[in-house]
Design a protein around this motif. Structure first.
Motif, PDB file in Angstrom:
ATOM      1  N   SER A  92      -0.653 -11.714   5.938  1.00 25.65           N
ATOM      2  CA  SER A  92      -1.033 -11.098   4.516  1.00 25.65           C
ATOM      3  C   SER A  92      -1.919 -10.017   4.678  1.00 25.65           C
ATOM      4  CB  SER A  92      -1.673 -12.427   3.686  1.00 25.65           C
ATOM      5  OG  SER A  92      -0.967 -13.452   3.799  1.00 25.65           O
ATOM      6  N   VAL A  93      -2.857 -10.069   5.540  1.00 29.40           N
ATOM      7  CA  VAL A  93      -3.778  -8.786   5.665  1.00 29.40           C
ATOM      8  C   VAL A  93      -2.805  -7.482   6.010  1.00 29.40           C
ATOM      9  CG1 VAL A  93      -5.691  -7.592   6.845  1.00 29.40           C
ATOM     10  CG2 VAL A  93      -5.936 -10.152   6.048  1.00 29.40           C
ATOM     11  N   ASP A  94      -1.856  -7.837   6.607  1.00 31.79           N
ATOM     12  CA  ASP A  94      -1.085  -6.804   7.349  1.00 31.79           C
ATOM     13  C   ASP A  94      -0.349  -6.171   6.147  1.00 31.79           C
ATOM     14  OD1 ASP A  94       2.037  -6.018   8.194  1.00 31.79           O
ATOM     15  OD2 ASP A  94       0.374  -5.588   9.650  1.00 31.79           O
ATOM     16  N   ARG A  95       0.198  -6.871   5.205  1.00 33.25           N
ATOM     17  CA  ARG A  95       1.075  -6.439   4.180  1.00 33.25           C
ATOM     18  C   ARG A  95       0.041  -5.809   3.175  1.00 33.25           C
ATOM     19  NH1 ARG A  95       3.986 -10.954   5.114  1.00 33.25           N
ATOM     20  NH2 ARG A  95       2.701 -12.556   3.980  1.00 33.25           N
ATOM     21  N   SER A  96      -1.360  -6.136   2.782  1.00 34.80           N
ATOM     22  CA  SER A  96      -2.238  -5.456   1.699  1.00 34.80           C
ATOM     23  C   SER A  96      -3.084  -4.435   2.286  1.00 34.80           C
ATOM     24  CB  SER A  96      -2.835  -6.664   1.236  1.00 34.80           C
ATOM     25  OG  SER A  96      -3.725  -7.008   2.189  1.00 34.80           O
ATOM     26  N   SER A  97      -3.050  -3.975   3.715  1.00 28.58           N
ATOM     27  CA  SER A  97      -3.601  -3.107   4.292  1.00 28.58           C
ATOM     28  C   SER A  97      -3.521  -2.331   5.252  1.00 28.58           C
ATOM     29  CB  SER A  97      -5.165  -3.794   4.615  1.00 28.58           C
ATOM     30  OG  SER A  97      -5.116  -4.684   5.771  1.00 28.58           O
TER      31      SER A  97
END
Ligand SMILES: NC(=O)c1ccc[n+]([C@@H]2O[C@H](COP(=O)([O-])OP(=O)(O)OC[C@H]3O[C@@H](n4cnc5c(N)ncnc54)[C@H](O)[C@@H]3O)[C@@H](O)[C@H]2O)c1
Length: 326
Positions: free
Chosen positions: A154-159
């Motif tokens: 999720s962090v990868d997708r948002s940042s």
């Protein structure tokens, strides 16, 4: 620029920290010593004692160090304990971990290397297990690690924060003074070697009615030195690549518990009595890795190619520890 390495007093973290230092990387260690001892820390590496969710300590580390990446080893690791005390595992391995990651993500750290595990897969649908294999953990330990992987995705997708999740199969062997020192020890090779040293009467085998060649569980053993080199390669990969990765670390070969006992008998010359008991809840029958991504993308090559070589290194370590404790 430094790598902040959590769990650096533990078995794998201490070995990796020591090898990273030998390879010229700057490392600082954070560990609460709940599952390890200060004397297991590698020498010459700055150490912060405390918990990964201690925000005031993280503030201090951030203020004092120039953190470029985090390598997160700190966790509870016992499958059986996780079945009996699931909260402990979800709290330490998941809740505290995402709090810890979030702190450094907020501060602008862009590289995360995470100690994941073969336990994220559960009972295999095919062998060897590649990274796309369905994830269906059979115990809370594996699930707590899978939750962290999902958080990192999720962090990868948002940042622009990127991660490499390294899914180790059975970490084993020793590198000089760094070897398995878990307390209590639940891993098969050190337990068998303790029998060889006369520190235990016999080895208990948890079930001999699995669907494997001799009925005992089959696992893929990978030397801790080779795991350490994979971390170095993962760190270098993140310094130039824009894509996160999930990477198996294994040998591609499976050994049953009886194979491992036989190899230990051959190497130690000891009789090593064994007794079969009930299956342990949460154990898949067979775990063997495909490590093609590690080889093709990270350029990883194993140094320790046989289980005998792994056990020989562990035997040297355990004999020396036994002599020193006399
Ligand atoms: N040993 C294996 O075969 C294996 C296989 C797959 C994955 N892993 C993963 O590799 C990592 C290291 O495993 P290991 O065998 O070295 O375990 P270990 O128990 O030897 O080391 C873990 C270290 O983390 C520290 N720690 C735990 N919780 C902490 C917290 N909240 N704050 C600060 N420090 C904390 C402990 O004190 C210990 O020193 C773990 O994340 C584990 O899940 C291990």
């Amino acid at each position: 620029m430094s790598i902040l390495l959590t769990g650096g007093a533990g078995y794998i973290g201490s070995t990796v920290a020591s090898i990273l230092k030998e390879e010229g990387e700057e490392v600082v260690i954070l560990d609460n010593l709940k599952r390890s001892k200060k004397e297991h820390l590698p020498t010459g590496i700055k150490f912060y004692e405390g918990d990964i969710d201690n925000i005031s300590l993280l503030e201090k580390i951030y203020a004092e160090e120039n953190i470029d990446a985090v390598m997160h080893f700190a966790a509870f690791i016992e499958v059986g304990e996780s079945v009996l005390e699931p909260y402990k595992y979800y709290e330490n391995n998941f809740s505290k971990t995402i709090k810890f990651f979030n702190y450094f993500i907020d501060k602008g750290v862009k590289k995360i290397i995470f100690s994941s595990t073969a336990a994220v897969y559960g009972e295999p649908q095919y062998i060897p297990i590649d990274e796309d294999h369905i994830k269906n953990p059979t115990n809370p330990y594996g699930m707590s690690k899978l939750f962290v992987e999902k958080f990192l995705e999720s962090v990868d997708r948002s940042s622009d924060v990127r991660h490499v999740a390294l899914r180790y199969f059975n970490a084993s062997g020793a590198y000089g003074n760094f070897g398995e020192n878990h307390n209590p020890e639940t891993h098969i090779i050190p337990i068998i070697l303790e029998v060889a040293l006369g520190l235990r009467d016999k080895i208990f085998i948890n079930g001999d009615d699995y669907n494997t060649k001799d009925g005992t569980c089959v696992r893929d053993y990978i030397h801790v030195y080779d795991i350490a080199i994979a971390h170095l390669l993962a760190y270098r990969y993140l310094s130039k690549s824009k894509e996160s990765l999930k990477v198996n670390l294994g040998s591609g070969e499976g050994y049953s518990i009886l194979d491992i006992i036989e190899s230990c008998r051959k190497i130690t010359g000891a009789e090593i009595p064994a007794e079969i008991r009930e299956r342990r809840e949460g154990d898949p029958s067979t775990l063997i890795a495909s490590s093609k991504i590690a080889e093709d993308v990270l350029g990883w090559r194993r140094e320790y190619k046989t289980v005998d070589a792994i056990i020989e290194s562990a035997w040297k370590f355990h004999k020396a520890k036994f002599e020193n404790n006399k």
